[in-house]
Enzyme design. Structure first.
Site, PDB file in Angstrom:
ATOM      1  N   HIS A  82      14.003 -11.248  20.558  1.00 34.79           N
ATOM      2  CA  HIS A  82      13.109 -11.308  21.721  1.00 34.79           C
ATOM      3  C   HIS A  82      12.389 -12.646  21.748  1.00 34.79           C
ATOM      4  CE1 HIS A  82      12.561  -6.695  22.539  1.00 34.79           C
ATOM      5  NE2 HIS A  82      13.802  -7.105  22.662  1.00 34.79           N
ATOM      6  N   TYR A 105       2.744  -4.471  25.824  1.00 37.69           N
ATOM      7  CA  TYR A 105       1.445  -4.049  25.285  1.00 37.69           C
ATOM      8  C   TYR A 105       0.529  -3.877  26.492  1.00 37.69           C
ATOM      9  CZ  TYR A 105       2.805  -5.524  20.522  1.00 37.69           C
ATOM     10  OH  TYR A 105       3.423  -5.663  19.308  1.00 37.69           O
ATOM     11  N   PRO A 128      -1.245  -1.231  13.364  1.00 36.96           N
ATOM     12  CA  PRO A 128       0.081  -1.735  13.746  1.00 36.96           C
ATOM     13  C   PRO A 128       0.132  -2.608  14.997  1.00 36.96           C
ATOM     14  CG  PRO A 128      -0.095   0.610  14.218  1.00 36.96           C
ATOM     15  CD  PRO A 128      -1.349   0.231  13.505  1.00 36.96           C
ATOM     16  N   LYS A 135       2.400  -6.364  11.965  1.00 42.48           N
ATOM     17  CA  LYS A 135       2.334  -7.208  10.776  1.00 42.48           C
ATOM     18  C   LYS A 135       2.602  -6.502   9.450  1.00 42.48           C
ATOM     19  CE  LYS A 135       1.521 -11.162  12.510  1.00 42.48           C
ATOM     20  NZ  LYS A 135       2.725 -11.926  12.689  1.00 42.48           N
ATOM     21  N   TYR A 169       1.672 -14.077  16.140  1.00 42.51           N
ATOM     22  CA  TYR A 169       2.622 -12.975  16.283  1.00 42.51           C
ATOM     23  C   TYR A 169       3.982 -13.366  15.717  1.00 42.51           C
ATOM     24  CZ  TYR A 169       4.599  -8.732  18.435  1.00 42.51           C
ATOM     25  OH  TYR A 169       5.180  -7.508  18.628  1.00 42.51           O
TER      26      TYR A 169
HETATM   27  P1  RFL Z   1       5.790   1.584   1.596  1.00 40.72           P
HETATM   28  O1  RFL Z   1       6.844   1.412   2.607  1.00 40.72           O
HETATM   29  O2  RFL Z   1       4.729   2.582   1.840  1.00 40.72           O
HETATM   30  O3  RFL Z   1       6.520   1.883   0.224  1.00 40.72           O
HETATM   31  C1  RFL Z   1       5.796   2.317  -0.910  1.00 40.72           C
HETATM   32  C2  RFL Z   1       6.713   3.145  -1.742  1.00 40.72           C
HETATM   33  O4  RFL Z   1       6.019   3.579  -2.915  1.00 40.72           O
HETATM   34  C3  RFL Z   1       6.310   4.943  -3.137  1.00 40.72           C
HETATM   35  N1  RFL Z   1       5.237   5.545  -3.934  1.00 40.72           N
HETATM   36  C4  RFL Z   1       5.376   5.841  -5.251  1.00 40.72           C
HETATM   37  N2  RFL Z   1       6.380   5.655  -6.106  1.00 40.72           N
HETATM   38  C5  RFL Z   1       6.215   6.077  -7.395  1.00 40.72           C
HETATM   39  N3  RFL Z   1       5.086   6.725  -7.813  1.00 40.72           N
HETATM   40  C6  RFL Z   1       4.046   6.938  -6.963  1.00 40.72           C
HETATM   41  N4  RFL Z   1       2.951   7.582  -7.387  1.00 40.72           N
HETATM   42  C7  RFL Z   1       4.173   6.486  -5.630  1.00 40.72           C
HETATM   43  N5  RFL Z   1       3.362   6.540  -4.547  1.00 40.72           N
HETATM   44  C8  RFL Z   1       4.019   5.973  -3.538  1.00 40.72           C
HETATM   45  C9  RFL Z   1       6.410   5.521  -1.753  1.00 40.72           C
HETATM   46  O5  RFL Z   1       7.138   6.752  -1.746  1.00 40.72           O
HETATM   47  C10 RFL Z   1       7.139   4.417  -1.016  1.00 40.72           C
HETATM   48  O6  RFL Z   1       8.539   4.558  -1.049  1.00 40.72           O
HETATM   49  O7  RFL Z   1       5.042   0.176   1.316  1.00 40.72           O
HETATM   50  P2  RFL Z   1       5.611  -1.307   1.327  1.00 40.72           P
HETATM   51  O8  RFL Z   1       6.903  -1.405   0.595  1.00 40.72           O
HETATM   52  O9  RFL Z   1       4.458  -2.142   0.919  1.00 40.72           O
HETATM   53  O10 RFL Z   1       5.967  -1.625   2.851  1.00 40.72           O
HETATM   54  C11 RFL Z   1       4.959  -1.709   3.798  1.00 40.72           C
HETATM   55  C12 RFL Z   1       5.397  -1.110   5.134  1.00 40.72           C
HETATM   56  O11 RFL Z   1       6.069   0.120   4.908  1.00 40.72           O
HETATM   57  C13 RFL Z   1       4.201  -0.863   6.035  1.00 40.72           C
HETATM   58  O12 RFL Z   1       3.320  -1.984   6.031  1.00 40.72           O
HETATM   59  C14 RFL Z   1       4.544  -0.616   7.491  1.00 40.72           C
HETATM   60  O13 RFL Z   1       5.532   0.354   7.677  1.00 40.72           O
HETATM   61  C15 RFL Z   1       3.246  -0.192   8.207  1.00 40.72           C
HETATM   62  N6  RFL Z   1       3.512   0.629   9.366  1.00 40.72           N
HETATM   63  C16 RFL Z   1       3.875   0.010  10.497  1.00 40.72           C
HETATM   64  N7  RFL Z   1       3.900  -1.350  10.529  1.00 40.72           N
HETATM   65  C17 RFL Z   1       4.274  -1.994  11.634  1.00 40.72           C
HETATM   66  O14 RFL Z   1       4.316  -3.240  11.613  1.00 40.72           O
HETATM   67  N8  RFL Z   1       4.626  -1.258  12.759  1.00 40.72           N
HETATM   68  C18 RFL Z   1       4.610   0.117  12.789  1.00 40.72           C
HETATM   69  O15 RFL Z   1       4.942   0.720  13.781  1.00 40.72           O
HETATM   70  C19 RFL Z   1       4.215   0.803  11.628  1.00 40.72           C
HETATM   71  N9  RFL Z   1       4.192   2.167  11.585  1.00 40.72           N
HETATM   72  C20 RFL Z   1       3.412   2.039   9.315  1.00 40.72           C
HETATM   73  C21 RFL Z   1       3.794   2.786  10.432  1.00 40.72           C
HETATM   74  C22 RFL Z   1       2.936   2.688   8.176  1.00 40.72           C
HETATM   75  C23 RFL Z   1       2.813   4.087   8.132  1.00 40.72           C
HETATM   76  N10 RFL Z   1       2.223   4.682   6.951  1.00 40.72           N
HETATM   77  C24 RFL Z   1       2.058   3.898   5.735  1.00 40.72           C
HETATM   78  C25 RFL Z   1       1.570   5.896   6.897  1.00 40.72           C
HETATM   79  C26 RFL Z   1       3.742   4.172  10.391  1.00 40.72           C
HETATM   80  C27 RFL Z   1       3.258   4.835   9.251  1.00 40.72           C
HETATM   81  C28 RFL Z   1       3.266   6.341   9.271  1.00 40.72           C
HETATM   82  C1  PHB Z   2       7.409  -0.561  16.755  1.00 41.33           C
HETATM   83  O1  PHB Z   2       8.462  -0.849  17.345  1.00 41.33           O
HETATM   84  O2  PHB Z   2       7.308   0.468  16.079  1.00 41.33           O
HETATM   85  C2  PHB Z   2       6.236  -1.451  16.874  1.00 41.33           C
HETATM   86  C3  PHB Z   2       6.386  -2.680  17.489  1.00 41.33           C
HETATM   87  C4  PHB Z   2       5.285  -3.524  17.616  1.00 41.33           C
HETATM   88  C5  PHB Z   2       4.055  -3.109  17.130  1.00 41.33           C
HETATM   89  C6  PHB Z   2       3.915  -1.892  16.501  1.00 41.33           C
HETATM   90  C7  PHB Z   2       5.014  -1.051  16.375  1.00 41.33           C
HETATM   91  O3  PHB Z   2       2.967  -3.922  17.292  1.00 41.33           O
END
Ligand code: RFL
Ligand code: PHB
Length: 391
Positions: free
Chosen positions: A72, A200, A293, A297, A383
């Protein structure tokens, strides 16, 4: 068991760290609480910024991304009746990619499997020990049997609920936290996106966003009050609200509805824990910081952290050179705070707080970002354009 780097958590941070370390000849073992399938199926982030794409490609993880990812040039920012395109390529020479976290995770799992990486799934009760000595170790149980993993260093990549961040003593750590007074209701739908790039939308009923995962799958979000029960939103009500907030007043545009395959409510918070290193324990990704989110980032920050951490651990372990490891927390935090600010700024600009004064300021700011090249460039740089190492 013994390894050079014990990694807790097989999310993007832990898996990519293991991959980058292996490329430099450093061994690691990953300890993960959940099953491989569970980690693979979590629906989370959707956007990779330019520097994340470059890093994944340079690490040999770019093949599927180049085929399945959608590049994009920018995003749309919207207020009722007005949709404005910000062209990041034109503004800062960098694009972003739609490529879901589930896809990044699949690529990482395939690469680590091909390299025979040891990943211990379903490890319960992981705990870190002796982190301020030269012999740190991790304990956990598998099928009820106690296990011990000795290492030279431990990487805490275990997200916001894992044991790593909690292992840093209260006397050492500092925590900054902000809870926002609203959440996101996120849905995944089997319908072609009604837009070519992300929208957005600021709206008096609350923020809405139109994202996507592919040419046939849309990802959409609605601002909802905290503690919203997802069951109180029927699919019909979700589409109606999305349609109103995203486009009712945009001439000639309508939102295509379709079957919703997943829906959940995500609370929003900002959190930073410093330092990101204590003794032989290094924190990366969500273990050290959480962003709301709105700025897309979270995943990009996790990738940026491990791009700094991998060479630091390699120099420490292979050359006994602590310089980069000693700088790790400071270096990583430059980008963490930049992204923490940007995510807060985007969130505050776009969500309805209930205060009419805030709403006027938000609309003024959106008009400014949409009409001033200088303001738009600032948004675009944050961004799409931050380099992996800033400061
Ligand atoms: P993760 O992906 O949470 O991975 C951490 C891993 O550690 C494991 N873990 C353990 N393992 C062993 N022993 C324990 N006691 C443990 N406790 C936990 C977990 O099972 C997991 O596999 O962290 P990591 O690798 O730092 O990656 C970061 C990203 O995943 C995170 O920043 C993003 O996904 C945040 N986030 C979003 N970011 C966006 O930019 N756009 C989004 O739309 C978005 N949606 C989200 C999200 C984070 C969410 N969380 C954390 C609740 C939606 C959700 C639901
Ligand atoms: C998503 O595609 O899940 C998404 C994209 C941009 C954002 C947050 C979530 O700022």
């Amino acid at each position: 068991m013994r390894t050079q780097v014990a990694i807790i958590g097989a999310g993007p941070a832990g898996m990519l760290l293991s991959h980058l370390l292996a490329a430099d000849g450093v061994d690691s073992v990953i300890v993960e609480a959940r099953t491989e399938q569970y980690v693979l199926s979590r629906i989370r982030a959707g956007i990779l910024e330019h520097s994340s794409v470059e890093l994944l490609r340079s690490a040999g993880l770019g093949d599927r991304l180049s085929h399945k990812g959608i590049e994009h040039r920018g995003i749309y920012l919207q207020t009722p009746g007005e949709r404005h395109h910000l062209d990041f390529v034109d503004l800062v020479g960098r694009s972003v990619w739609v490529y879901g976290q589930t896809e990044v995770q699949k690529d990482l799992v395939a690469a680590r499997r091909a390299a025979d990486q040891q990943i211990i799934y379903q490890a319960a009760d992981a705990a870190v020990h002796d982190i301020t000595t030269d012999r740190p170790y991790v304990t956990f149980t598998v099928d009820g049997k106690a296990q011990r993993l000795d290492a030279e260093v431990i990487a805490g990549c275990d997200g916001s609920f894992g044991p790593s961040r909690a292992a840093v003593p209260q006397t050492v750590k500092q925590v900054w936290e902000k809870i926002y007074p609203y959440s996101w209701l996120g849905v995944l739908a089997d319908v072609a996106p009604s837009t070519d790039e992300l929208i957005y939308a600021w709206h008096p009923d609350g923020f809405a966003m139109h994202s996507m995962r592919s040419q046939t799958v849309s990802r959409l979000y609605l601002q909802v009050p905290n503690d919203t029960d997802v069951k109180s939103w029927s699919h019909e009500r979700i589409w109606e609200a999305l349609s109103t907030r995203l486009g009712a007043s945009i001439d000639g545009w309508s939102l295509q509805a379709g079957p919703i395959t997943e829906s959940s409510v995500l609370p929003m918070r900002s959190y930073v824990q410093t330092p990101m290193r204590h003794g032989k324990l290094f924190l990366a990704g969500d273990a050290a910081h959480i962003v709301p989110p709105t700025g897309a980032k979270g995943l990009n920050l996790a990738i940026a952290d491990v791009s700094v951490l991998a060479p630091a651990l390699t120099a420490l372990i292979k050359k006994n050179d602590p310089t980069l490891a000693d700088d790790y927390s400071h270096t990583a935090l430059q980008r963490v705070w930049r992204c923490t600010h940007f995510s807060w700024w985007m969130t505050s600009m776009l969500h309805i707080s209930g205060d009419p004064f805030d709403a006027q300021l938000q609309q003024s700011q959106l008009r400014w970002v949409s009409s001033s090249r200088a303001a738009a460039t600032g948004l675009a740089e944050n961004y799409a354009g931050l380099p992996l190492h800033i400061g």
